[in-house]
Scaffold this motif. Structure first.
Motif, PDB file in Angstrom:
ATOM      1  N   THR A  11     -17.764  -6.912   3.517  1.00 50.55           N
ATOM      2  CA  THR A  11     -17.823  -5.869   2.501  1.00 50.55           C
ATOM      3  C   THR A  11     -18.462  -6.451   1.253  1.00 50.55           C
ATOM      4  O   THR A  11     -18.635  -7.658   1.137  1.00 50.55           O
ATOM      5  CB  THR A  11     -16.415  -5.322   2.193  1.00 50.55           C
ATOM      6  N   LEU A  13     -18.442  -6.854  -3.027  1.00 50.12           N
ATOM      7  CA  LEU A  13     -17.449  -6.910  -4.098  1.00 50.12           C
ATOM      8  C   LEU A  13     -17.274  -5.532  -4.737  1.00 50.12           C
ATOM      9  O   LEU A  13     -16.160  -5.116  -5.058  1.00 50.12           O
ATOM     10  CB  LEU A  13     -17.868  -7.939  -5.144  1.00 50.12           C
ATOM     11  N   GLU A  15     -17.573  -2.598  -3.269  1.00 47.10           N
ATOM     12  CA  GLU A  15     -16.753  -1.764  -2.384  1.00 47.10           C
ATOM     13  C   GLU A  15     -15.281  -2.149  -2.479  1.00 47.10           C
ATOM     14  O   GLU A  15     -14.403  -1.286  -2.457  1.00 47.10           O
ATOM     15  CB  GLU A  15     -17.229  -1.905  -0.940  1.00 47.10           C
ATOM     16  N   LEU A  16     -15.019  -3.434  -2.601  1.00 51.33           N
ATOM     17  CA  LEU A  16     -13.645  -3.913  -2.728  1.00 51.33           C
ATOM     18  C   LEU A  16     -13.009  -3.425  -4.025  1.00 51.33           C
ATOM     19  O   LEU A  16     -11.879  -2.935  -4.032  1.00 51.33           O
ATOM     20  CB  LEU A  16     -13.647  -5.443  -2.677  1.00 51.33           C
ATOM     21  N   ALA A  19     -12.340   0.384  -3.769  1.00 48.74           N
ATOM     22  CA  ALA A  19     -11.177   0.697  -2.926  1.00 48.74           C
ATOM     23  C   ALA A  19      -9.875   0.368  -3.647  1.00 48.74           C
ATOM     24  O   ALA A  19      -8.926   1.166  -3.627  1.00 48.74           O
ATOM     25  CB  ALA A  19     -11.259  -0.070  -1.616  1.00 48.74           C
ATOM     26  N   ALA A  20      -9.828  -0.778  -4.308  1.00 48.33           N
ATOM     27  CA  ALA A  20      -8.621  -1.160  -5.050  1.00 48.33           C
ATOM     28  C   ALA A  20      -8.360  -0.182  -6.194  1.00 48.33           C
ATOM     29  O   ALA A  20      -7.217   0.220  -6.436  1.00 48.33           O
ATOM     30  CB  ALA A  20      -8.752  -2.578  -5.582  1.00 48.33           C
ATOM     31  N   LEU A  42      -6.600  -7.210  -6.810  1.00 50.87           N
ATOM     32  CA  LEU A  42      -7.833  -7.937  -6.518  1.00 50.87           C
ATOM     33  C   LEU A  42      -7.659  -9.442  -6.703  1.00 50.87           C
ATOM     34  O   LEU A  42      -8.150 -10.237  -5.890  1.00 50.87           O
ATOM     35  CB  LEU A  42      -8.980  -7.428  -7.397  1.00 50.87           C
ATOM     36  N   LEU A  45      -5.677 -10.696  -3.713  1.00 50.07           N
ATOM     37  CA  LEU A  45      -6.501 -10.628  -2.510  1.00 50.07           C
ATOM     38  C   LEU A  45      -7.521 -11.762  -2.480  1.00 50.07           C
ATOM     39  O   LEU A  45      -7.699 -12.434  -1.455  1.00 50.07           O
ATOM     40  CB  LEU A  45      -7.215  -9.273  -2.442  1.00 50.07           C
ATOM     41  N   LEU A  46      -8.182 -11.997  -3.595  1.00 46.65           N
ATOM     42  CA  LEU A  46      -9.186 -13.047  -3.656  1.00 46.65           C
ATOM     43  C   LEU A  46      -8.565 -14.441  -3.573  1.00 46.65           C
ATOM     44  O   LEU A  46      -9.139 -15.349  -2.972  1.00 46.65           O
ATOM     45  CB  LEU A  46     -10.031 -12.909  -4.924  1.00 46.65           C
TER      46      LEU A  46
END
Length: 70
Positions: A11, A13, A15-16, A19-20, A42, A45-46
């Motif tokens: 994906t 960044l 898009e991430l 979504a978040a 985020l 997640l990262l």
């Protein structure tokens, strides 16, 4: 889309983040809380997605050790 590496999702960044943010705005009462929730999600997640590297191992094969310069 999942890749052949199992836990990897291909994906961007952007898009991430989108979504978040979308999920955070659904579960937050106001914009400030939504941004804070998306930011924290985020970050976590990262953090979990990165792998520690050993700099010596990563560069030992690529660096030529010479005592002189050309």
């Amino acid at each position: 889309m999942k890749s052949q590496h199992g836990n990897r999702i291909d994906t961007t960044l952007g898009e991430l983040i989108a979504a978040a943010s979308e999920v955070a705005f659904e579960y937050s009462a106001n914009d400030k809380d939504a941004y804070r929730l998306a930011r924290l999600a985020l970050i976590e997640l990262l953090k979990k997605a990165t792998r520690p590297i050993d700099v010596q191992d990563e560069f030992s094969d690529t660096v030529t050790r010479k005592t002189y310069l050309h």
